[in-house]
Every structure is written in C-alpha cells, then in structure tokens.
Design an enzyme around this catalytic site. Sequence first.
Site, PDB file in Angstrom:
ATOM      1  CB  SER A 158      -0.948  -0.070   1.203  1.00 32.00           C
ATOM      2  OG  SER A 158      -1.938   0.915   1.114  1.00 32.00           O
ATOM      3  CG  HIS A 195      -4.236  -0.855  -1.107  1.00 34.45           C
ATOM      4  ND1 HIS A 195      -4.074  -0.964   0.249  1.00 34.45           N
ATOM      5  CD2 HIS A 195      -4.897  -1.970  -1.493  1.00 34.45           C
ATOM      6  CE1 HIS A 195      -4.621  -2.092   0.682  1.00 34.45           C
ATOM      7  NE2 HIS A 195      -5.119  -2.723  -0.355  1.00 34.45           N
ATOM      8  CG  ASP A 204      -6.129  -5.359   2.332  1.00 40.93           C
ATOM      9  OD1 ASP A 204      -6.662  -6.417   2.724  1.00 40.93           O
ATOM     10  OD2 ASP A 204      -6.125  -4.995   1.141  1.00 40.93           O
TER      11      ASP A 204
END
Lengths: 191, 278
Positions: free
Chosen positions: A14, A41, A134
């Site tokens: 991310s 992401h 996540d």
Amino acid sequence: MNPVPARAIVIGASAGGVQALLTILPALPADLPLPIMVVLHVPADRSNVLAPLFASKCALIVKEAEDKEPTRPGVVYFAPSDYHLLVEADGALALSSDEPVNYSRPSIDVLFESAADAYGAGLIGLVLTGANADGAAGLKAVADAGGLALVEDPTSAYARPMPEAALRACPAAQVMSLPRIEEFLKGLGQA
Amino acid sequence: MSPVAPHEVEDIEIQLLLEALFQRYHYDFRHYARASIKRRLLQARTHFGLPSLTALQERVLHDPEMLPQLLGFLTVQVSEMFRDPAYFRALREQVLPHLRTYPSLKVWIAGCSAGEEVYSLAILFREEGLFDRTMFYATDINPDALRAAEAGVYSLDRIRKFTENHQKSGGRTSLSDYYTADYGRAVFDKSLRTNVVFSDHSLVSDAVFGEMQLISCRNVMIYFDRPLQDRAVGLFKDSLARNGFLGIGSKESLRFSRHAGAFADFVPEEKIYRRREP
C-alpha cells in the site's frame, strides 16, 4: 527451508508500495519459474498505470490481470484498479467487483485467501509497506495453508502499520528487509 | 485415508450447498466462479452465526424465509449510476447516433441489480431524445433487487458520486433534475421508468425474450465460469438484432468466448461490441 517447492508468489503493498516494488521486481530474472500476483493500493481513478510502469523496468513480463486468465511462470499480474483479484482452484485468475474489503478494492486479503486455497503449501505470501491492515488476515491464511509467509521489516519499511498488522496476525512470518527479500526471490530461480 | 485440508472439506460443502439450492429452489449457482462464491458464502455463514457451510445448508433447506437473505449475499452488487463514465460517454457519442436511425428501440439491462444502470440509461436516452421510442427491459434473478430497482430510491450520500459520474459521461442536464431529496434519500422520478419493464430472468436457465438493439451486461459475467459465460454470450448473440450492440464490463472480454466470432469490436476500450451479420 520450504520443503514444498513454491508454485506462486502473492504480494500486497500500500503506501510506499510503488517504491518498494521498484526495488524488488526489476531485480528478478525473466526466467523466474513461477507467477507473481500483486495487489497494490492506488486511488481508483489513478487507473491502471501500474502494469505499464513496471513493464518498462522489469525483465519479467508485467501485465494487468484479466478475468479467467491462466497464469504463466515469469509473469507479474497486477490487480486492475477497482476490482478484486482472486485465484481459482485450477490456478486461473478471476476478478470481482464485490464490495471493498478493509475499505480496499482490490484487497490484499481477497487475493491471499483465494491463492492460499489454490496453492496451499506451494504459495509464498509477502506483505510490504502500508498504512492500513489489509493483508494481515490473508497472510495468516497463507501460513495456515502451509505456505511461506514473509513480511517486510517494519523498522525499515516506508509505512509500518501494514507489516506490523501482518506480523500480529501471523507471528510465524519471516521478517526481511527489502534487499533480503530481493535476494530470497532471486534464489527461487536457482533451486 | 489421506489427510484432507480444511479448505477441501469446505469445497465439498460448497458443492453440496449449491446443489441443495438448485434442487430445492431452482436457483442455480453451480456454474458461478468458485473463488468469489466461496467468499460470499463464508460471509453469509458468519452473518448468520453458523459454525459451517453444512449448517447453512441445513437452515436454508428447511427454512424458505432464509432464502431471500442468502440470495442477497450471493447476488447483490453495489454499483453506481454512470459507473465508468467513459462507457456511457461512448454509448452517447458512438452508439446512440446509430440507434437514432431506428423508429423504435429495445434495450436490455441484464443483471440490473438495484437499478443504478437502468436509471443511468433512461437519463442518457432522455437527454439524447431517444427515451420516448425506447422500451427498456431490466432483468435480474433476485426479487429483492428488482423491487429496489423499481423503487429507484438511493441513499443521498451516494448522489455526489453519481453526479460526478453523470457529468463525466457528458451529461447535458443536471442529475438533480431527475430526483427529489427526501429524508436522506434520493427518490428518482417515476417518469424515468414509464418505459421500463422489470422482470425476473436468469442467464443460467432462461431463454431469449425479444430482439434488442442494445444489451448492457456489466460485471455480471465475471462471476460465471467459462461454460456459463458461453451460455450467456450465446443468449445475447441470439437476442441482438442485426448490427445490435453489446456492452460488457471494462475488465470483461469476449475474447475467450465460444461466440467471439459473432461479435466485432465497436469501441474496444469500453468493451462495446457489435453483432456481426449472421
């Protein structure tokens, strides 16, 4: 180390992930004997620039994952923005526009959990830098299925929360710095 | 006996549960892509507080009132109005000029879920002056979704995104012309559905029901396995008029389909195809 030969790698990243992946992926040889699936992401409307960006810098083939696509060794598949990426039992890729998981679509957990089912002990899961949680449940699923769980060292990661969350969920995961991860993945081609 | 991993037992449970749903209620998810259906079933299991998918099967077999809720987990898609604005812009600028030459039009929105795309297309056709000569068929397998689609009521906090999408699609009017705000909800104008037929239709088991100039079926077939995708695409092929148009999701493709040869690329980057001459 890993008694079962690895058959696939899944990577989740991310915040800071582009830089981290730019350290790792261009270093890997074109004949890497397994496929790599990546969830990174990025904002949904910054759509689908990742594959071209990495393709220009990697010896590996880099492409955006397509629905029902069979995977091949030596290819890196990026989840398209705004879709989840999953792996079916036969190893083919699948996309879904189900609701976000952990506020994310694509979600790292969704990729890791389905890949853990598909590859079991033959999977390597790697959680890199990020500012959310996540990938934590996903990495645990990888380890529970007998796969190898790797986490970027939070102390040197661009953003610590995601690797830290992954380690909390999956304490057995091996912690490695980016250069060490690079060495390890390169070694997969020389077994 | 060889050892069996827990997820392999789950795979057996999934197969049995889908078989039970089919035999008991004739809802057929047996050819849905397995990885996604598994996530959805496990979510349902967690939601109902059940220890296993076998327990979920037991409940839904004996309690028909469970079915609508389970269908919600298995089918409902959260979409947006004018999702992927470039798709609607391509319809507006490249497909509708062709449709304009027809005296009457039929449009099928297959897998309409809660209706966001139905209202998007109705507004688009109204803006382009084609609404009055068009009949829209909005179909889904989930009765609750069809009711929601027919109601046309959406939470106001979603409207900002809808409005932004509408403008990016080349909208000629203001989205606010088409709804009234009411207690946190946006209620869409019922005149938008005067030409819409909402109907139960399954791409798995039902047949052709009309000759369409445009079919829009987006992010529905990604949930199907290959043989079921082939069936659905075959159904669209047989439902399209000569030179009719088919729009699918931005990450879907007809490339792997058995019927790929029946379609020509029309706007490839927006996954809009045109039926070839048979």
